[in-house]
Design a protein around this motif. Structure first.
Motif, PDB file in Angstrom:
ATOM      1  N   UNK A  17       0.831  -1.192   0.000  1.00 53.98           N
ATOM      2  CA  UNK A  17       0.000   0.000   0.000  1.00 53.98           C
ATOM      3  C   UNK A  17       0.873   1.252   0.000  1.00 53.98           C
ATOM      4  N   UNK A  18       1.990   1.191   0.731  1.00 58.78           N
ATOM      5  CA  UNK A  18       2.911   2.318   0.761  1.00 58.78           C
ATOM      6  C   UNK A  18       3.475   2.622  -0.617  1.00 58.78           C
ATOM      7  N   UNK A  19       3.735   1.569  -1.396  1.00 63.68           N
ATOM      8  CA  UNK A  19       4.233   1.771  -2.758  1.00 63.68           C
ATOM      9  C   UNK A  19       3.168   2.391  -3.647  1.00 63.68           C
ATOM     10  N   UNK A  20       1.926   1.933  -3.475  1.00 64.71           N
ATOM     11  CA  UNK A  20       0.816   2.560  -4.204  1.00 64.71           C
ATOM     12  C   UNK A  20       0.730   4.045  -3.861  1.00 64.71           C
ATOM     13  N   UNK A  21       0.814   4.337  -2.571  1.00 61.91           N
ATOM     14  CA  UNK A  21       0.687   5.717  -2.098  1.00 61.91           C
ATOM     15  C   UNK A  21       1.765   6.601  -2.709  1.00 61.91           C
ATOM     16  N   UNK A  22       3.013   6.126  -2.695  1.00 59.93           N
ATOM     17  CA  UNK A  22       4.112   6.915  -3.248  1.00 59.93           C
ATOM     18  C   UNK A  22       3.915   7.185  -4.741  1.00 59.93           C
ATOM     19  N   UNK A  23       3.542   6.130  -5.486  1.00 61.91           N
ATOM     20  CA  UNK A  23       3.390   6.262  -6.935  1.00 61.91           C
ATOM     21  C   UNK A  23       2.217   7.175  -7.288  1.00 61.91           C
ATOM     22  N   UNK A  24       1.118   7.034  -6.562  1.00 63.23           N
ATOM     23  CA  UNK A  24      -0.075   7.841  -6.853  1.00 63.23           C
ATOM     24  C   UNK A  24       0.129   9.296  -6.456  1.00 63.23           C
ATOM     25  N   UNK A  25       0.692   9.530  -5.277  1.00 66.88           N
ATOM     26  CA  UNK A  25       0.909  10.907  -4.826  1.00 66.88           C
ATOM     27  C   UNK A  25       1.863  11.668  -5.742  1.00 66.88           C
ATOM     28  N   UNK A  26       2.867  10.967  -6.252  1.00 65.86           N
ATOM     29  CA  UNK A  26       3.812  11.581  -7.188  1.00 65.86           C
ATOM     30  C   UNK A  26       3.064  12.082  -8.419  1.00 65.86           C
ATOM     31  N   UNK A  27       2.183  11.254  -8.963  1.00 69.80           N
ATOM     32  CA  UNK A  27       1.434  11.641 -10.159  1.00 69.80           C
ATOM     33  C   UNK A  27       0.361  12.682  -9.839  1.00 69.80           C
ATOM     34  N   UNK A  28      -0.179  12.597  -8.630  1.00 67.55           N
ATOM     35  CA  UNK A  28      -1.169  13.594  -8.216  1.00 67.55           C
ATOM     36  C   UNK A  28      -0.544  14.996  -8.234  1.00 67.55           C
ATOM     37  N   UNK A  29       0.647  15.116  -7.699  1.00 70.17           N
ATOM     38  CA  UNK A  29       1.328  16.408  -7.655  1.00 70.17           C
ATOM     39  C   UNK A  29       1.700  16.884  -9.052  1.00 70.17           C
ATOM     40  N   UNK A  30       2.032  15.949  -9.932  1.00 68.42           N
ATOM     41  CA  UNK A  30       2.350  16.316 -11.312  1.00 68.42           C
ATOM     42  C   UNK A  30       1.115  16.857 -12.040  1.00 68.42           C
ATOM     43  N   UNK A  31      -0.060  16.440 -11.574  1.00 70.94           N
ATOM     44  CA  UNK A  31      -1.320  16.869 -12.204  1.00 70.94           C
ATOM     45  C   UNK A  31      -2.115  17.808 -11.291  1.00 70.94           C
ATOM     46  N   UNK A  32      -1.406  18.549 -10.458  1.00 69.91           N
ATOM     47  CA  UNK A  32      -2.053  19.455  -9.507  1.00 69.91           C
ATOM     48  C   UNK A  32      -3.015  20.394 -10.212  1.00 69.91           C
TER      49      UNK A  32
END
Length: 306
Positions: free
Chosen positions: A169-184
């Motif tokens: 789940x931590x890996x999911x969180x890191x990968x998703x949050x990274x893309x979330x910030x890229x698409x702020x």
């Protein structure tokens, strides 16, 4: 002063380079025309027809026919289905297109979701639940043809060693949050799809859960839930169902990811389901349409409010 003409000449020669579109090469196959070759590469033919025509004018006959075996330049564009629908591998976060040969049958229907980003997580894809893999791919395609960008996680079993569920789940969180910030600044939502037991033809129970502390999560879940209620094969009332995350993994994901999260659970054995399930048929196309309908409603409601 002699430098001025030379500089002007350099500027005139260099300017077109800055306005150039990047291209990659594709060999035309029997039956290919401009529309078909663009669709097969995931591009909307209406949008990119002129660019393709100008780049390949010398190799086009009778206005739109291509020569079999010749190489054609395909423009590199951000709205290609190869870029708007990708699978993400957790180990290295490599992104690969969700679809390949299927692109020939996909076409843009609207740009309704042009400002939307969706993250889809499949839980336990190796558990012979091809049903959830199929509906996830169908859902991704349905969102993409309305202009959305879709990231799919967990569509293939990965060798993650001794990784615990929480670490995964931590890996999911890191990968998703990274893309979330890229698409702020864009509308972004995360949907987890979980299957309990083998899904076969017939009837199944569906429940949609949300994070108690997130208004967006609750609204996202409720809009999807409404679509299933409207198509339930049972007369049972589901108004009393209060679906809130209860398991630790879901809570950990919802608490730490930046986009609002909802969880969709599918139980292939209605006889053993919990009382909160909505009884529906297991038709894959209908199932996809119901989720898409709920997602479109959620996006529309937020857009109207804004």
């Amino acid at each position: 002063m002699k430098l001025l003409p030379a500089l002007l000449l350099w500027a005139c020669m260099s300017f077109p380079l800055f306005g150039q579109t990047d291209f990659y090469d594709v060999v035309a196959e029997p039956g290919d025309g401009i529309y078909s070759i663009l669709r097969k590469q995931g591009l909307d033919p209406v949008t990119h027809y002129e660019t393709f025509l100008k780049a390949n004018l010398e190799n086009i006959k009778d206005g739109s026919q291509l020569h079999v075996g010749r190489t054609y330049k395909i423009p590199v564009v951000d709205d290609s289905f190869k870029k708007t629908g990708v699978k993400v591998q957790l180990q290295d976060e490599e992104e690969t297109p969700i679809f390949d040969v299927e692109l020939a049958n996909m076409s843009l229907k609207s740009r309704t979701l042009g400002n939307a980003i969706y993250y889809l997580i499949l839980e336990n894809p190796a558990s012979k639940n091809k049903f959830i893999e199929d509906i996830t791919n169908n859902l991704a395609a349905s969102l993409m043809v309305h202009g959305a960008k879709v990231y799919v996680f967990g569509s293939e079993e990965e060798n993650l060693g001794d990784t615990t569920p929480k670490e995964k789940m931590g890996q999911y969180i890191d990968a998703i949050n990274k893309r979330y910030l890229q698409n702020a600044g864009k509308y972004q939502r995360l949907l987890v799809i979980r299957a309990n037991g083998l899904i076969e033809n017939g009837k199944m129970d569906v429940a949609v859960y949300h994070h108690q502390k997130s208004e967006n999560s609750q609204r996202f879940a409720e809009n999807i839930q409404k679509a299933f209620k409207a198509n339930s094969v049972s007369s049972k009332s589901y108004e009393e169902a209060d679906r809130i995350f209860e398991d630790q993994n879901s809570l950990y994901l919802a608490t730490n990811t930046l986009p609002a999260v909802s969880l969709l659970t599918i139980d292939g054995n209605p006889k053993t389901n919990n009382k909160k399930g909505i009884l529906v048929s297991s038709d894959k196309n209908a199932f996809t349409n119901w989720i898409t309908s709920g997602i479109l409603r959620d996006y529309a409601e937020l857009t109207i409010e804004d």
